[in-house]
Design an enzyme around this catalytic site. Sequence first.
Site, mmCIF file in Angstrom:
data_model
loop_
_atom_site.group_PDB
_atom_site.id
_atom_site.type_symbol
_atom_site.label_atom_id
_atom_site.label_comp_id
_atom_site.label_asym_id
_atom_site.label_seq_id
_atom_site.Cartn_x
_atom_site.Cartn_y
_atom_site.Cartn_z
ATOM 1 N N CYS A 152 -19.396 2.289 8.736
ATOM 2 C CA CYS A 152 -18.614 1.659 9.799
ATOM 3 C C CYS A 152 -17.363 2.511 9.962
ATOM 4 O O CYS A 152 -16.571 2.618 9.030
ATOM 5 C CB CYS A 152 -18.243 0.228 9.390
ATOM 6 S SG CYS A 152 -17.064 -0.568 10.508
ATOM 7 N N CYS B 144 -19.404 -6.100 4.031
ATOM 8 C CA CYS B 144 -18.712 -4.865 4.393
ATOM 9 C C CYS B 144 -17.407 -4.834 3.599
ATOM 10 O O CYS B 144 -16.775 -5.871 3.415
ATOM 11 C CB CYS B 144 -18.412 -4.819 5.890
ATOM 12 S SG CYS B 144 -17.526 -3.313 6.372
ATOM 13 N N CYS C 148 0.536 0.255 10.286
ATOM 14 C CA CYS C 148 0.064 -0.796 9.372
ATOM 15 C C CYS C 148 1.176 -1.615 8.740
ATOM 16 O O CYS C 148 2.117 -1.078 8.137
ATOM 17 C CB CYS C 148 -0.801 -0.170 8.290
ATOM 18 S SG CYS C 148 -1.579 -1.408 7.231
ATOM 19 N N CYS D 10 0.840 -1.204 0.000
ATOM 20 C CA CYS D 10 0.000 0.000 0.000
ATOM 21 C C CYS D 10 0.876 1.256 0.000
ATOM 22 O O CYS D 10 1.815 1.367 0.785
ATOM 23 C CB CYS D 10 -0.925 -0.012 1.213
ATOM 24 S SG CYS D 10 -2.022 1.419 1.251
ATOM 25 N N ARG E 205 -17.685 -2.398 18.018
ATOM 26 C CA ARG E 205 -16.929 -3.645 17.807
ATOM 27 C C ARG E 205 -15.597 -3.629 18.539
ATOM 28 O O ARG E 205 -14.777 -2.728 18.353
ATOM 29 C CB ARG E 205 -16.693 -3.887 16.309
ATOM 30 C CG ARG E 205 -15.949 -5.200 16.041
ATOM 31 C CD ARG E 205 -15.970 -5.608 14.584
ATOM 32 N NE ARG E 205 -17.289 -5.407 14.026
ATOM 33 C CZ ARG E 205 -17.557 -4.586 13.016
ATOM 34 N NH1 ARG E 205 -16.592 -3.928 12.429
ATOM 35 N NH2 ARG E 205 -18.788 -4.440 12.580
ATOM 36 N N CYS F 268 -16.391 -9.099 6.153
ATOM 37 C CA CYS F 268 -15.738 -7.809 5.939
ATOM 38 C C CYS F 268 -14.488 -8.024 5.094
ATOM 39 O O CYS F 268 -13.635 -8.832 5.467
ATOM 40 C CB CYS F 268 -15.311 -7.187 7.265
ATOM 41 S SG CYS F 268 -16.631 -7.122 8.465
HETATM 42 N N1 SAM Z 1 -6.634 0.551 3.200
HETATM 43 C C1 SAM Z 1 -7.901 0.825 3.746
HETATM 44 C C2 SAM Z 1 -7.888 1.975 4.707
HETATM 45 O O1 SAM Z 1 -6.886 2.172 5.390
HETATM 46 O O2 SAM Z 1 -8.902 2.653 4.788
HETATM 47 C C3 SAM Z 1 -8.540 -0.367 4.406
HETATM 48 C C4 SAM Z 1 -7.734 -1.362 5.209
HETATM 49 S S1 SAM Z 1 -7.029 -0.783 6.721
HETATM 50 C C5 SAM Z 1 -5.956 -2.107 7.148
HETATM 51 C C6 SAM Z 1 -8.363 -0.833 7.889
HETATM 52 C C7 SAM Z 1 -8.113 -0.377 9.304
HETATM 53 O O3 SAM Z 1 -7.448 -1.361 10.038
HETATM 54 C C8 SAM Z 1 -7.282 0.867 9.530
HETATM 55 O O4 SAM Z 1 -7.994 2.046 9.316
HETATM 56 C C9 SAM Z 1 -6.898 0.718 10.990
HETATM 57 O O5 SAM Z 1 -7.836 1.368 11.820
HETATM 58 C C10 SAM Z 1 -6.947 -0.791 11.217
HETATM 59 N N2 SAM Z 1 -5.603 -1.328 11.484
HETATM 60 C C11 SAM Z 1 -4.628 -1.523 10.588
HETATM 61 N N3 SAM Z 1 -3.508 -1.999 11.174
HETATM 62 C C12 SAM Z 1 -3.775 -2.096 12.491
HETATM 63 C C13 SAM Z 1 -3.009 -2.498 13.636
HETATM 64 N N4 SAM Z 1 -1.743 -2.882 13.529
HETATM 65 N N5 SAM Z 1 -3.615 -2.490 14.838
HETATM 66 C C14 SAM Z 1 -4.901 -2.098 14.965
HETATM 67 N N6 SAM Z 1 -5.661 -1.693 13.914
HETATM 68 C C15 SAM Z 1 -5.122 -1.682 12.706
HETATM 69 FE FE1 SF4 Z 2 -2.767 1.244 3.421
HETATM 70 FE FE2 SF4 Z 2 -2.645 0.074 5.793
HETATM 71 FE FE3 SF4 Z 2 -3.005 2.681 5.636
HETATM 72 FE FE4 SF4 Z 2 -4.990 1.024 4.860
HETATM 73 S S1 SF4 Z 2 -4.183 1.241 6.909
HETATM 74 S S2 SF4 Z 2 -4.260 2.853 3.806
HETATM 75 S S3 SF4 Z 2 -3.778 -0.671 4.029
HETATM 76 S S4 SF4 Z 2 -1.178 1.565 4.966
#
Ligand code: SAM
Ligand code: SF4
Length: 336
Positions: free
Chosen positions: A189, A129, A61, A54, A267, A98
Site C-alpha cells: 500500500c 494493514c 505530520c 516521532c 483510496r 489499518c
Molecule cells: N510513521 C509511519 C510512516 O510515516 O511511514 C507511519 C504513519 S504516517 C502518519 C502515515 C502516512 O500518513 C504518511 O506517510 C502520510 O502520507 C500520511 N499523513 C500524515 N499526516 C498527514 C496529514 N496531515 N495530511 C495528510 N496525510 C497525512
Molecule cells: Fe513520524 Fe509522522 Fe513522519 Fe510517520 S509521518 S514518520 S509518524 S513524523
Amino acid sequence: MTQIRTDWTREEIADLFDLPFTELLFRAAEIHREYHPPEQIQLCTLLSIKTGGCPEDCGYCSQSVQADSGVEATKLMDVQAVLQRAAQAKDAGSQRFCMGAAWRNPKDRDMPKIVEIVKGVSEMGLETCMTLGMLTPEQAEMLAEAGLDYYNHNIDSSPEYYERVISTRDFQCRLDTLENVRNSGINVCSGGIVGMGETREDRVGFIRTLATLEQHPESVPVNALVPVKGTVLGDMLADTPMAKIDDIEFVRTVAVARITMPMSMVRLSAGRENMSEATQALCFLAGANSIFTGDKLLTAPNAGDDSDAALFSKLGMVPLKEKEPLRASKASELVQ
Ligand code: SAM
Ligand code: SF4
Ligand code: DTB
C-alpha cells in the site's frame, strides 16, 4: 482489457493531467469499470496504535516531535485494547483494519507484540494493514509470517519535492522498504499527499514513481493534506490559503492514478472532511474505490460514519463485496 503497464513516461503522465476534465474522467471511469465494480467501495478503519513523539520531521505530520500540534505521545497499545477496537470496526462494517505507529522504524523489541496484534486481527476475519515506518527485510518477513495482508509506506510526493518536506530520511529509503515489503510477499500500500505546495510537475513525478514500480502497489492512498496547526505545512497553508489544492486538480490526480494503475485500489484517504460531497463523488467517478470510515484518522478528524452513510445512499454506492485480499502473486499473474 486495458494492459497493465509499468513503463509510463513523464510526458505520458503529464499529457493525462492536461486532458480536458471530461475526457480525463471518462477514460478513468472506463478503466475503473474494466477492473472494479464501480458502485462498490472498500471500507477501511484506521487506528493509531502508537501515537506521537516521532523523531522524524515530516512537515505535514502532527506526530513529529518537531511539531507543536498538541498531540500527546503514547506507548504502543496493549494487544487486547487493539483487538477491542478491531472488533468495533468489524461491527461497523469495515473490511480492513489499518494500524499506524509514529515510528521511524519498529525496534526489534516491539516486533513480538506487533506479531500478536496481526494474528489477533486476522483471526477476526478482517484484512490487516500496518504502517510502522521503515522495515528491514527480516522485519518484513516476520510480518509476512504473522499473516499481515498489507503494509502501508507512502512515497508522499515526487522524488524532487520529498526533500523539501522531510529531512530526516531520503526518498530512496522509502523505495528500499517498499522493496523489502514486496519481496516478503505482503501486499503493498503506497501513495502520498496532494496539496503540500507541490507543483503539477511534482504530482506527475509522484504518480510516475508509483506507476513504474516493478509491480504496482495493490493499494494507492491519495491523501489531501490535512492542515494541522503547529506543523510546518499546516502553518504555511494557514498563512497562504491560496496554496490549498484546487478540488479539480485533486480529482485529476485520482483519475491519473486510476488510469496508470488500473488494478490498484485507489483510496480517497485523508482530507475528506474538508471536501464537499460533490468533490468526493467526482473522486469516485474518477476511480477512487476505497475510503477510511469512522470519525478519526490517526490523530485528525474524519468524515464519520453517519455522513458517509448519507453520501453512499445518495450516490447508490455500497461496501465492497469481495473480502479476499488480492495476493501479490495473483496480481503478478494478471500483468501482461
Ligand atoms: N510513521 C509511519 C510512516 O510515516 O511511514 C507511519 C504513519 S504516517 C502518519 C502515515 C502516512 O500518513 C504518511 O506517510 C502520510 O502520507 C500520511 N499523513 C500524515 N499526516 C498527514 C496529514 N496531515 N495530511 C495528510 N496525510 C497525512
Ligand atoms: Fe513520524 Fe509522522 Fe513522519 Fe510517520 S509521518 S514518520 S509518524 S513524523
Ligand atoms: C495514508 O495514506 N493515510 C492514512 C494511512 N495511510 C496511515 C493516514 C492519514 C493521516 C492523517 C492525519 C492524521 O490523522 O494525523
